[in-house]
Design a protein around this motif. Structure first.
Motif, mmCIF file in Angstrom:
data_model
loop_
_atom_site.group_PDB
_atom_site.id
_atom_site.type_symbol
_atom_site.label_atom_id
_atom_site.label_comp_id
_atom_site.label_asym_id
_atom_site.label_seq_id
_atom_site.Cartn_x
_atom_site.Cartn_y
_atom_site.Cartn_z
ATOM 1 N N CYS A 1 2.965 81.911 25.303
ATOM 2 C CA CYS A 1 3.048 82.817 26.553
ATOM 3 C C CYS A 1 1.932 83.800 27.023
ATOM 4 N N LYS A 2 1.086 83.253 27.001
ATOM 5 C CA LYS A 2 -0.362 84.100 27.378
ATOM 6 C C LYS A 2 -0.523 83.891 28.790
ATOM 7 N N GLU A 3 0.206 83.049 29.306
ATOM 8 C CA GLU A 3 -0.097 83.078 30.983
ATOM 9 C C GLU A 3 1.456 82.747 31.502
ATOM 10 N N GLN A 4 1.177 82.905 32.715
ATOM 11 C CA GLN A 4 2.454 82.370 33.714
ATOM 12 C C GLN A 4 2.392 80.814 33.890
ATOM 13 N N PRO A 5 3.427 80.277 33.841
ATOM 14 C CA PRO A 5 3.128 78.501 34.542
ATOM 15 C C PRO A 5 2.530 78.666 35.912
ATOM 16 N N TYR A 6 1.723 77.800 35.953
ATOM 17 C CA TYR A 6 0.905 77.643 37.107
ATOM 18 C C TYR A 6 0.326 78.878 37.654
ATOM 19 N N SER A 7 -0.403 79.500 36.592
ATOM 20 C CA SER A 7 -0.899 80.819 36.924
ATOM 21 C C SER A 7 -1.764 80.907 37.906
ATOM 22 N N GLN A 8 -2.636 79.567 38.076
ATOM 23 C CA GLN A 8 -3.863 79.347 38.996
ATOM 24 C C GLN A 8 -3.165 78.936 40.290
ATOM 25 N N ILE B 1 11.033 80.406 40.542
ATOM 26 C CA ILE B 1 10.392 79.421 41.242
ATOM 27 C C ILE B 1 9.541 78.638 40.113
ATOM 28 N N ARG B 2 8.746 79.050 39.386
ATOM 29 C CA ARG B 2 7.622 78.551 38.436
ATOM 30 C C ARG B 2 8.537 77.689 37.420
ATOM 31 N N TRP B 3 9.786 78.167 37.053
ATOM 32 C CA TRP B 3 10.646 77.477 36.027
ATOM 33 C C TRP B 3 11.694 76.231 36.716
ATOM 34 N N SER C 1 18.225 69.881 36.268
ATOM 35 C CA SER C 1 17.429 71.040 36.795
ATOM 36 C C SER C 1 17.190 71.942 35.259
ATOM 37 N N ASP C 2 18.196 72.086 34.647
ATOM 38 C CA ASP C 2 18.035 73.018 33.495
ATOM 39 C C ASP C 2 16.875 72.177 32.450
ATOM 40 N N VAL C 3 16.951 70.835 32.529
ATOM 41 C CA VAL C 3 16.271 70.077 31.831
ATOM 42 C C VAL C 3 14.599 70.280 31.896
ATOM 43 N N TRP C 4 14.406 70.345 33.202
ATOM 44 C CA TRP C 4 13.240 70.568 33.829
ATOM 45 C C TRP C 4 12.552 71.990 33.579
ATOM 46 N N ALA C 5 13.384 72.820 33.274
ATOM 47 C CA ALA C 5 13.202 74.273 33.096
ATOM 48 C C ALA C 5 12.829 74.368 31.466
ATOM 49 N N PHE C 6 13.634 73.422 30.816
ATOM 50 C CA PHE C 6 13.300 73.330 29.649
ATOM 51 C C PHE C 6 11.987 72.985 29.126
ATOM 52 N N GLY C 7 11.490 71.941 30.086
ATOM 53 C CA GLY C 7 9.993 71.294 29.922
ATOM 54 C C GLY C 7 9.115 72.546 29.875
ATOM 55 N N VAL C 8 9.423 73.581 30.976
ATOM 56 C CA VAL C 8 8.452 74.764 31.301
ATOM 57 C C VAL C 8 8.716 75.649 30.042
ATOM 58 N N ILE D 1 7.343 64.660 26.147
ATOM 59 C CA ILE D 1 8.825 65.278 26.443
ATOM 60 C C ILE D 1 8.878 66.156 27.806
ATOM 61 N N MET D 2 7.684 66.942 27.840
ATOM 62 C CA MET D 2 7.437 67.934 28.878
ATOM 63 C C MET D 2 7.262 66.967 30.229
ATOM 64 N N LEU D 3 6.591 66.078 30.132
ATOM 65 C CA LEU D 3 6.402 64.978 31.333
ATOM 66 C C LEU D 3 7.818 64.331 31.770
ATOM 67 N N CYS D 4 8.571 64.048 30.620
ATOM 68 C CA CYS D 4 9.783 63.479 30.962
ATOM 69 C C CYS D 4 10.812 64.409 31.614
ATOM 70 N N CYS D 5 10.723 65.780 31.143
ATOM 71 C CA CYS D 5 11.570 66.555 31.718
ATOM 72 C C CYS D 5 11.360 66.997 33.199
ATOM 73 N N TRP D 6 9.820 66.541 33.630
ATOM 74 C CA TRP D 6 9.298 66.822 35.228
ATOM 75 C C TRP D 6 9.540 65.594 35.881
ATOM 76 N N ARG D 7 10.212 64.760 35.492
ATOM 77 C CA ARG D 7 10.159 63.529 36.384
ATOM 78 C C ARG D 7 10.759 63.811 37.714
ATOM 79 N N ARG D 8 10.595 63.086 38.596
ATOM 80 C CA ARG D 8 11.227 63.682 40.071
ATOM 81 C C ARG D 8 12.518 62.999 40.121
ATOM 82 N N ASN D 9 12.785 61.844 39.571
ATOM 83 C CA ASN D 9 14.028 61.389 39.597
ATOM 84 C C ASN D 9 15.122 61.890 38.823
ATOM 85 N N THR D 10 15.875 62.687 39.054
ATOM 86 C CA THR D 10 16.895 63.462 38.227
ATOM 87 C C THR D 10 17.558 62.719 37.161
ATOM 88 N N LYS D 11 17.765 61.304 37.415
ATOM 89 C CA LYS D 11 18.559 60.405 36.411
ATOM 90 C C LYS D 11 17.536 60.002 35.500
#
Length: 834
Positions: A764-771, A731-733, A748-755, A807-817
């Motif tokens: 890789c020192k911590e998990q995404p959203y480790s907090q 889920i964190r990806w 959704s693969d693009v989202w995971a690429f951003g992560v 680039i990361m923020l663009c990968c995490w846009r709400r709208n898939t398009k």
């Protein structure tokens, strides 16, 4: 009765223990001194701005001075795996923080122990500004009630700290074990050190009054010469002894507990590499001490001696509900060597009559039937009545829950049937459009992404291990009704082509889930021919280690001889003719069902057509006899997650600590290769669905190839979230629409690429959203759905320039398009290297 399952799954024990959440009370937070009343210890809570914004000691911290500390009393023993620190920001007024710190801990407040990492270093790198939260894994973890944070400085400076501890309660109750010191083995002329290197008690000829590797939550690998931890010596994960040093034929270990307990089982993780003269014990004899004396009659257990399977394993010993505050066990040798990596206990706190009368003069010693050793009868009756009442209440609750689930299932089936009816026409039209666009590359109406709107049972055909996303969607308040009301508007507004169930080919991978979701049309185009790889002689494969396993088979790391003869001419393989090469072998179990076998052969056909420099290549197969095998590339540096976690960024700190570094340009180069490989997959309408650094392999000169065995590895079990004990999802990806709606697309693969890019830039020192807890991660996806600007994004890594974070923020846009394509991402990354 409860059991904490820490062994081999340290990744799941990462919950905040209450500094930031308020569960730890002010009176349990103390300090050596304070600058003022408004910077007292109680203000040292992570992410809080009360008082003047942090705990600050009275005096300036001097070099090599460890007089100042912030102390936390957890009130009971806890297994602590992670710490977080922050400086004093105070809305921009403060700018004090600790650049480095040490940790001391205690289980009883009398003996304080300095924490050291697995390489023996005490200093932990802290903060670089006053506002960012810095999380650090404790490797090894600690078992403690009291913890002290001690700021360290290489020059005179003012420091302030806010802190948090992460872990879970230590329900084993074990406070120390005493054992002979581990010994050294000579294997092929090389030393293998089997000492307990993280033991926190006294170590001379034996280990006394401490805890160490037998309780650090890490199980050793099948091959004891390898370790989960890199940059350590062979044998690191195990504590081992040779029978030559023990004329009685056994090793005695004594376990001391926090109180008298009722013991159910003991589990001992043993190595069984009998080819190297190592076996699990042949017998264990345990004595129990409940008060002052040891019981005269011991418990004896003999496991089955295994001369077939080389795998390390847990041996479970029934403790027959013995009452004890200490246990002394004698483990008898079955071979020349005996090695343990983890020992855990299942128990409950024992209840005694607190008004025990002393035995009469001349009476015999109390036996197990002696009334003085029983719970008071009146208390027993009250306890039984309470338990019966609780059971009746639980039964009523279970009946209500089951009735509601049946009713909700009926509603969901009805709503899903209505939804399928509404979409039938558009699905068939979109399938025709997709077929037309595939045959007419110039057609402008070709869909940009392949997608499945089906449930997880269709996406991951795993039977009882998976469930539909409606279970997740109902965790959010606005999705508390039927799935039709929640899902239909999103399907309508997305406008992304959907494929009907019949149009999707799902491959049942050996690890229990498939990596690629493939349109049937693409499957036909790619696999219409015979398998384009050759049969490989099994006798030329040499087993090295097991990489992972799943529902239908296993993945092994092997050496293959003569592989060059079986490789296509168009494939560059930089090895000599006689040199063995490392390969990964996916092996289907011989008893796999017919569907799994068919899917395995389909996967071979698909994999044989994938030819890209950044995708793991299928090299050969073994399908003439069982077990069916496919042989793929394996890169000598392992996966990207472990590779980066063993390195540090270039800089002054790396020079001081003399560790191996990786430069920013190399990180960007690796990210560009991942984007290139994903661009190739997306051009074939393949959706990976588990893109992460754990699924990227590293070769020479930072070469990257995308693979698919991360899910099968115990090492990454903490990266996958099990929903209500069933669905296992990274889920964190995952994008919000994948978690809430079960929609997996190129977007959704693009989202995971951003992560994945974020992981790479943080080494890789911590998990995404480790907090965040897993539940909070799911809640955060609801914020993306609501789009009220309250969603939490992963923070910009220290090494990450604004252009890459954009680039990361663009990968995490709400709208898939609105998310970029992999072609666009690859182009931008290439241009940034120019």
């Amino acid at each position: 009765m409860k059991e904490i399952k820490l062994s081999c799954v340290v990744g799941v024990c990462r919950y905040p223990l209450g500094m930031s959440g308020g569960q730890i009370q002010d009176e349990d937070i103390s300090a050596s001194s304070q600058w003022s009343e408004s910077t007292a210890a109680r203000y040292g809570r992570l992410d809080f701005e009360e008082g003047d914004g942090a705990w600050c000691p009275e005096i300036t911290v001097e070099p090599d001075s460890l007089k100042e500390f912030l102390q936390i009393d957890l009130r009971s023993l806890h297994f602590i795996t992670l710490v977080g620190t922050q400086g004093r920001h105070a809305g921009g007024i403060g700018n004090e923080f600790a650049q480095m710190y040490k940790i001391k801990y205690s289980r009883d407040s009398s003996r304080w122990i300095s924490w050291r990492n697995r390489q023996g270093k005490q200093v932990i790198e802290g903060n670089r500004n006053a506002y960012d939260i810095v999380l650090k894994d404790l490797e090894p973890p600690i078992i403690a009630r009291f913890v002290r944070f001690m700021p360290v400085s290489d020059h005179s400076m003012n420091v302030c700290m806010r802190v948090e501890l992460y872990g879970c309660e230590w329900l084993d109750g074990l406070v120390s074990y005493n054992a002979p010191a581990g010994e050294q083995m000579s294997l092929e002329g090389q030393p293998v050190h089997l000492n307990d290197s993280v033991y926190d008690g006294a170590v001379i000829y034996s280990m006394t009054e401490g805890l160490g590797q037998l309780t650090d939550g890490m199980c050793g690998l099948d091959d004891f010469t390898h370790s989960h931890v890199y940059n350590v010596w062979p044998g690191y994960d195990y504590v081992g002894w040779t029978n030559e040093s023990f004329p009685n034929g056994y090793v005695e270990i004594m376990f001391e507990f926090d109180r008298t307990r009722n013991f159910t089982t003991m589990k001992v993780h043993c190595n069984n590499m009998f080819m190297k003269h190592v076996k699990a014990f042949r017998q264990v004899v345990c004595y129990f001490r409940s008060e002052a004396d040891w019981e005269a009659t011991p418990l004896s257990f003999s496991p089955v001696v295994d001369d077939v399977n080389l795998s390390a394993r847990f041996v479970t010993i029934s403790m027959a509900n013995h009452m004890a505050s200490a246990i002394k066990c004698q483990f008898y040798f079955a071979e020349a060597w005996m090695m343990f990596s983890e020992i855990t206990f299942q128990s409950d706190t024992a209840m005694y009559n607190t008004t025990l009368a002393p035995p009469k003069t001349g009476s015999s010693p109390p036996t197990r039937d002696d009334p003085t050793h029983k719970i008071d009868d009146s208390n027993t009756r009250i306890l039984i009545v309470c338990l019966v009442a609780i059971i009746l209440i639980l039964v009523a609750i279970i009946v209500i829950i089951l009735w509601r689930q049946v009713w909700q299932k009926m509603l969901e089936k009805a709503s899903r049937r209505m939804l399928d009816d509404e979409l039938t026409a558009s699905l068939s039209l979109q399938s025709e459009t997709f077929a037309y666009s595939h045959n007419n590359p110039t057609s402008s109406s070709a869909p940009s992404e392949q997608e499945s709107s089906s449930t997880y049972e269709r996406i991951f055909p795993l039977g009882p291990d998976y469930q539909e996303p409606s279970q997740l969607i109902r965790m959010l308040p606005e999705f508390s009704h039927t799935s039709k009301d929640a899902v239909t508007p999103l399907f309508a507004q997305d406008g992304v082509p959907h494929y009907a169930e019949a149009d999707i080919v799902n491959l049942q991978g050996v690890t229990g889930g498939n990596t690629y979701a493939v349109p049937a049309l693409t499957m036909d185009l790619l696999s219409g021919k015979d398998v384009a790889v050759e049969e490989f002689p099994r006798k030329l494969l040499t087993f090295k280690e097991k990489l992972g396993e799943g529902q239908f088979g296993e993945v092994h790391l092997c050496e293959a001889e003569g592989m060059k003869e079986f490789i296509d001419e168009d494939f560059s393989f930089n090895i000599s003719d006689n040199q063995p090469v490392l390969v990964a072998v996916k092996m289907l179990r011989a008893d796999a069902n017919k569907n799994a076998r068919n899917d395995f052969l389909k996967e071979i056909k698909i994999m044989s057509r994938l030819k890209d420099p950044n995708i793991i290549r299928l090299l050969a197969v073994c399908i003439c006899s069982d077990p069916l095998c496919m042989i793929t590339e394996y890169m000598e540096n392992g996966d990207l997650n472990q590779f980066l976690s063993r390195h540090e960024p270039e800089g002054q700190m790396a020079l001081i600590s003399n560790v191996t570094t990786v430069g920013y340009s190399d990180l960007r180069y690796m990210a560009t290769q991942i984007a290139s490989g994903m661009r190739y997959l997306s051009s074939l309408n393949f959706v990976h669905r588990d893109l992460a650094t754990r699924n990227c392999l590293v070769g020479k000169n930072y070469t990257i190839k995308i693979a698919d065995f991360g899910m099968s590895r115990n090492l990454y079990s903490g990266d996958y979230y099990r929903i209500q004990g069933r669905a296992v999802l990274p889920i964190r990806w995952m994008s919000w629409e994948s978690i809430l709606l079960g929609k997996f697309t190129t977007a959704s693969d693009v989202w995971a690429f951003g992560v994945t890019l974020w992981e790479t830039l943080t080494f890789c020192k911590e998990q995404p959203y480790s907090q965040l807890t897993d539940e909070q991660v799911i809640e955060n996806t609801g914020e993306f759905f609501r789009d009220q600007k309250r969603q939490i994004y992963l923070p910009q890594p220290v090494l990450c320039p604004d252009s890459l974070y954009k680039i990361m923020l663009c990968c995490w846009r709400r709208n898939t398009k609105e998310r970029p394509s992999f072609q666009e991402i690859h182009r931008v990354l290439l241009e940034s290297q120019a």
